[in-house]
Design a protein around this motif. Structure first.
Motif, PDB file in Angstrom:
ATOM      1  N   GLY A  38       0.812  -1.219   0.000  1.00  0.00           N
ATOM      2  CA  GLY A  38       0.000   0.000   0.000  1.00  0.00           C
ATOM      3  C   GLY A  38       0.839   1.260   0.000  1.00  0.00           C
ATOM      4  N   ARG A  70      -6.153  -1.188  -1.436  1.00  0.00           N
ATOM      5  CA  ARG A  70      -5.314  -0.025  -1.096  1.00  0.00           C
ATOM      6  C   ARG A  70      -4.054   0.104  -1.933  1.00  0.00           C
ATOM      7  NH1 ARG A  70      -3.987  -4.257   1.953  1.00  0.00           N
ATOM      8  NH2 ARG A  70      -1.836  -4.523   2.627  1.00  0.00           N
ATOM      9  N   GLN A  71      -3.690  -0.922  -2.653  1.00  0.00           N
ATOM     10  CA  GLN A  71      -2.423  -0.880  -3.375  1.00  0.00           C
ATOM     11  C   GLN A  71      -2.654  -0.430  -4.807  1.00  0.00           C
ATOM     12  OE1 GLN A  71      -0.057  -4.384  -2.557  1.00  0.00           O
ATOM     13  NE2 GLN A  71      -0.774  -4.478  -0.440  1.00  0.00           N
ATOM     14  N   VAL A 192      -3.797   4.933   4.090  1.00  0.00           N
ATOM     15  CA  VAL A 192      -2.500   4.440   3.603  1.00  0.00           C
ATOM     16  C   VAL A 192      -1.933   5.424   2.576  1.00  0.00           C
ATOM     17  CG1 VAL A 192      -1.366   2.606   2.293  1.00  0.00           C
ATOM     18  CG2 VAL A 192      -3.007   2.013   4.072  1.00  0.00           C
TER      19      VAL A 192
ATOM     20  N   GLY B  64       1.433  -1.526   5.990  1.00  0.00           N
ATOM     21  CA  GLY B  64       2.177  -0.837   4.927  1.00  0.00           C
ATOM     22  C   GLY B  64       1.622  -1.147   3.568  1.00  0.00           C
TER      23      GLY B  64
END
Lengths: 212, 64
Positions: A38, A70-71, A192, B64
């Motif tokens: 992310g 989210r990525q 994020v 992350g």
């Protein structure tokens, strides 16, 4: 279809947008990204849009359907190596960008050779022990490299809880310091991305001004 | 001894390992500087802290 400008024309466009002084600093930089989840996938896109012309990217994973929340990948990327998918995304933004990709597990032995000639590395791992390993390795073995790390960006709301702080002489941390296990909602795209934007913004500021 | 810029008085922790534990952190999730020098993880237990040391310690969380 309108064709994309030549590399010289593209350079002029960014120079006009960002001013020649700042564009010349940004375009000469070599930036590393450790982890293409992310944080990393979104940081990479922002930095290439900003004019970084050499990106060193590393991740051992393939894109999973659960990453799309989210990525910075599309459904068609599921199953592809994140390094390949990110390279494709970056080339779609700027066909002239140089992408050095490493589809490997980063460790204390290979980090200096993968990232040693980058000015700044973005720590964009998921697991806290991996974050610590990367940061400690760079601090110990790569004396000229700065690290911008992410720590705590889960949940929603509390946009202003994400901050950028200088921790050591060469270490900057973005985030809110709250573990994903303790944040309702898990990891979600908006927060994020806020943290990723803090990190990309810190990189530009470090390049241009030497501080955040 | 100063920890993250705050004066903690005479060194309360004997070693970096003690300080990490007292701070509620884990050795595999931190980075530590003593007087501006990074302390390798392998040296946490043998790095003895002195009253005039300035320590920066940061823990990392997941996501992350």
């Amino acid at each position: 279809m309108m064709s994309f400008p030549s590399i010289g024309e593209w350079d002029d466009i960014l120079s006009e947008r960002h001013t020649p002084r700042i564009h010349n600093i940004i375009k000469k930089a070599r930036i590393g990204i450790a982890g293409l989840g992310g944080l990393g996938s979104n940081i990479a896109s922002m930095l290439v849009r900003a004019g970084i012309s050499v990106m060193v990217i590393a991740d051992m994973d393939n894109v999973d359907a659960s990453n799309i929340n989210r990525q910075n990948y599309f459904a068609a990327h599921v199953g592809n190596a994140k390094t390949d998918a990110t390279e494709e995304m970056l080339k779609r933004i700027n066909p002239y960008v140089t992408v050095k990709k490493h589809h490997i597990r980063l460790d204390r032995d290979n980090i200096p050779s993968v990232f040693g000639n980058c000015e700044i590395i973005c720590e964009a791992f998921d697991r806290p022990s991996e974050k610590a390993m990367l940061i400690n390795t760079i601090m110990e073995k790569c004396p000229d490299v700065k690290v911008v790390a992410g720590s705590g960006m889960a949940g929603f709301g509390r946009s202003n809880g994400i901050t950028t702080k200088k921790i050591f002489d060469r270490l900057y941390i973005c985030g809110d310091g709250i573990d994903m296990e303790d944040a309702e909602g898990g990891l979600m795209a908006p927060r994020v991305n806020i943290c990723a934007a803090h990190m990309a913004n810190a990189v530009i500021s470090l390049l241009v001004n030497g501080d955040v | 001894m100063k920890v993250n810029g705050i004066d903690e008085g005479p060194a309360a922790a004997k070693t970096v390992s003690d300080l990490i534990r007292n701070s509620g952190l884990r050795e595999d999730r931190v980075a530590v500087e003593v007087n501006g020098n990074i302390v390798p993880r392998s040296d946490y237990s043998i790095t003895v802290l002195k009253d005039d040391d300035s320590v920066e310690i940061v823990g990392f969380v997941g996501g992350g």
